[in-house]
Design a protein around this motif. Sequence first.
Motif, PDB file in Angstrom:
ATOM      1  N   SER A  75     -33.573   3.055  76.085  1.00 53.92           N
ATOM      2  CA  SER A  75     -34.367   4.262  75.845  1.00 53.92           C
ATOM      3  C   SER A  75     -35.775   4.133  76.418  1.00 53.92           C
ATOM      4  N   GLY A  76     -36.312   2.923  76.486  1.00 50.88           N
ATOM      5  CA  GLY A  76     -37.625   2.724  77.093  1.00 50.88           C
ATOM      6  C   GLY A  76     -37.618   3.110  78.563  1.00 50.88           C
ATOM      7  N   ALA A  77     -36.514   2.843  79.251  1.00 52.14           N
ATOM      8  CA  ALA A  77     -36.398   3.200  80.669  1.00 52.14           C
ATOM      9  C   ALA A  77     -36.411   4.711  80.840  1.00 52.14           C
ATOM     10  N   HIS A  78     -35.717   5.418  79.991  1.00 53.74           N
ATOM     11  CA  HIS A  78     -35.688   6.880  80.072  1.00 53.74           C
ATOM     12  C   HIS A  78     -37.082   7.457  79.829  1.00 53.74           C
ATOM     13  N   LYS A  79     -37.751   6.977  78.799  1.00 57.69           N
ATOM     14  CA  LYS A  79     -39.110   7.451  78.492  1.00 57.69           C
ATOM     15  C   LYS A  79     -40.059   7.152  79.658  1.00 57.69           C
ATOM     16  N   LEU A  80     -40.001   5.929  80.182  1.00 60.57           N
ATOM     17  CA  LEU A  80     -40.879   5.534  81.274  1.00 60.57           C
ATOM     18  C   LEU A  80     -40.614   6.367  82.526  1.00 60.57           C
ATOM     19  N   MET A  81     -39.354   6.644  82.826  1.00 63.96           N
ATOM     20  CA  MET A  81     -39.011   7.441  83.999  1.00 63.96           C
ATOM     21  C   MET A  81     -39.604   8.852  83.893  1.00 63.96           C
ATOM     22  N   LYS A  82     -39.466   9.484  82.753  1.00 57.58           N
ATOM     23  CA  LYS A  82     -40.000  10.837  82.574  1.00 57.58           C
ATOM     24  C   LYS A  82     -41.518  10.859  82.745  1.00 57.58           C
ATOM     25  N   ILE A  83     -42.201   9.890  82.166  1.00 51.92           N
ATOM     26  CA  ILE A  83     -43.662   9.824  82.277  1.00 51.92           C
ATOM     27  C   ILE A  83     -44.078   9.565  83.721  1.00 51.92           C
ATOM     28  N   ALA A  84     -43.410   8.634  84.392  1.00 48.84           N
ATOM     29  CA  ALA A  84     -43.757   8.293  85.778  1.00 48.84           C
ATOM     30  C   ALA A  84     -43.616   9.500  86.698  1.00 48.84           C
ATOM     31  N   LEU A  85     -42.551  10.260  86.550  1.00 49.72           N
ATOM     32  CA  LEU A  85     -42.378  11.468  87.368  1.00 49.72           C
ATOM     33  C   LEU A  85     -43.480  12.481  87.080  1.00 49.72           C
ATOM     34  N   ALA A  86     -43.835  12.647  85.815  1.00 47.38           N
ATOM     35  CA  ALA A  86     -44.897  13.591  85.439  1.00 47.38           C
ATOM     36  C   ALA A  86     -46.255  13.161  85.978  1.00 47.38           C
ATOM     37  N   GLU A  87     -46.463  11.866  86.157  1.00 44.17           N
ATOM     38  CA  GLU A  87     -47.744  11.355  86.658  1.00 44.17           C
ATOM     39  C   GLU A  87     -47.803  11.243  88.184  1.00 44.17           C
ATOM     40  N   GLY A  88     -46.757  11.666  88.875  1.00 49.31           N
ATOM     41  CA  GLY A  88     -46.815  11.720  90.329  1.00 49.31           C
ATOM     42  C   GLY A  88     -46.082  10.623  91.070  1.00 49.31           C
ATOM     43  N   PHE A  89     -45.334   9.765  90.371  1.00 53.57           N
ATOM     44  CA  PHE A  89     -44.502   8.804  91.085  1.00 53.57           C
ATOM     45  C   PHE A  89     -43.333   9.572  91.696  1.00 53.57           C
ATOM     46  N   THR A  90     -43.039   9.291  92.950  1.00 50.21           N
ATOM     47  CA  THR A  90     -42.062  10.075  93.704  1.00 50.21           C
ATOM     48  C   THR A  90     -40.762   9.330  93.975  1.00 50.21           C
ATOM     49  N   GLY A  91     -40.748   8.021  93.739  1.00 52.51           N
ATOM     50  CA  GLY A  91     -39.553   7.210  93.922  1.00 52.51           C
ATOM     51  C   GLY A  91     -39.269   6.410  92.668  1.00 52.51           C
ATOM     52  N   ILE A  92     -38.083   6.600  92.111  1.00 53.11           N
ATOM     53  CA  ILE A  92     -37.683   5.885  90.902  1.00 53.11           C
ATOM     54  C   ILE A  92     -36.358   5.186  91.199  1.00 53.11           C
ATOM     55  N   GLY A  93     -36.379   3.863  91.200  1.00 59.22           N
ATOM     56  CA  GLY A  93     -35.160   3.083  91.356  1.00 59.22           C
ATOM     57  C   GLY A  93     -34.734   2.565  89.992  1.00 59.22           C
ATOM     58  N   VAL A  94     -33.474   2.739  89.664  1.00 60.55           N
ATOM     59  CA  VAL A  94     -32.985   2.423  88.329  1.00 60.55           C
ATOM     60  C   VAL A  94     -32.009   1.251  88.381  1.00 60.55           C
ATOM     61  N   LYS A  95     -32.345   0.162  87.707  1.00 50.27           N
ATOM     62  CA  LYS A  95     -31.450  -0.990  87.535  1.00 50.27           C
ATOM     63  C   LYS A  95     -31.285  -1.168  86.037  1.00 50.27           C
ATOM     64  N   GLN A  96     -30.187  -0.646  85.490  1.00 49.88           N
ATOM     65  CA  GLN A  96     -29.966  -0.688  84.054  1.00 49.88           C
ATOM     66  C   GLN A  96     -28.604  -1.275  83.697  1.00 49.88           C
ATOM     67  N   LYS A  97     -28.004  -2.024  84.610  1.00 52.09           N
ATOM     68  CA  LYS A  97     -26.760  -2.741  84.336  1.00 52.09           C
ATOM     69  C   LYS A  97     -27.064  -4.214  84.192  1.00 52.09           C
ATOM     70  N   GLY A  98     -26.168  -4.905  83.521  1.00 49.41           N
ATOM     71  CA  GLY A  98     -26.310  -6.345  83.388  1.00 49.41           C
ATOM     72  C   GLY A  98     -27.166  -6.726  82.200  1.00 49.41           C
ATOM     73  N   PRO A  99     -27.559  -8.005  82.142  1.00 47.04           N
ATOM     74  CA  PRO A  99     -28.343  -8.496  81.007  1.00 47.04           C
ATOM     75  C   PRO A  99     -29.645  -7.712  80.842  1.00 47.04           C
ATOM     76  N   ILE A 100     -30.034  -7.455  79.615  1.00 47.42           N
ATOM     77  CA  ILE A 100     -31.241  -6.683  79.307  1.00 47.42           C
ATOM     78  C   ILE A 100     -32.453  -7.241  80.045  1.00 47.42           C
ATOM     79  N   ARG A 101     -32.609  -8.556  80.075  1.00 50.11           N
ATOM     80  CA  ARG A 101     -33.803  -9.175  80.684  1.00 50.11           C
ATOM     81  C   ARG A 101     -33.889  -8.948  82.192  1.00 50.11           C
ATOM     82  N   ARG A 102     -32.794  -8.499  82.816  1.00 48.35           N
ATOM     83  CA  ARG A 102     -32.798  -8.268  84.265  1.00 48.35           C
ATOM     84  C   ARG A 102     -32.870  -6.783  84.629  1.00 48.35           C
ATOM     85  N   ARG A 103     -33.013  -5.931  83.641  1.00 44.71           N
ATOM     86  CA  ARG A 103     -33.073  -4.496  83.897  1.00 44.71           C
ATOM     87  C   ARG A 103     -34.513  -4.089  84.208  1.00 44.71           C
TER      88      ARG A 103
END
Length: 125
Positions: A75-103
Motif C-alpha cells: 500500500s505504501g507503493a500505491h500511495k507514493l505513486m499517486k503523490i509522485a504523479l501529482a507532484e510532477g514525476f512523469t516516469g514511474i517504474g514499478v517493481k512489486q514482485k518478489g521479496p518485500i526488501r527488493r521491491r
Amino acid sequence: MFNNDYFTEAELSCPCCDKNHFNDETLRRLIQVRRRYGNPMFINSGYRCPSHNARLNATMTHTTGQAVDVSVAVSGAHKLMKIALAEGFTGIGVKQKGPIRRRFLHLDDLDSIPGERVRPTVWSY
C-alpha cells in the motif's frame, strides 16, 4: 542543493565514485513528495555516473540526475505513486514482485523523448 531535512547528498550520489549531479528541480519535487508521503523514503539509487550505469546495463534515466529508486512495497507503493504523479514525476517504474526488501518504485521527471514512451507513463519490471 542539499539543504533539506529528508535526503543526504550521499544517498543521492553515485555509489561507485560519489559524484553527484542530481537535478535541483527533481530534488525539490522529491522533497515535496516526501512531505506529502509522511513517512521515511529509503533511496536505493539516485544519480549514477555513466560507467556505473553501464555496468548495471540500465537505461540512462539515472545518469540525468532526474531519477531515484525508492524502497517501498504494497500500500505504501500505491500511495507514493499517486503523490509522485501529482507532484510532477512523469516516469514511474514499478517493481512489486518478489521479496518485500527488493521491491521499489522508480521515479523520474524526464520530458517525453521522441520515439520512446509518451509521458507521463508507468511501467513494470
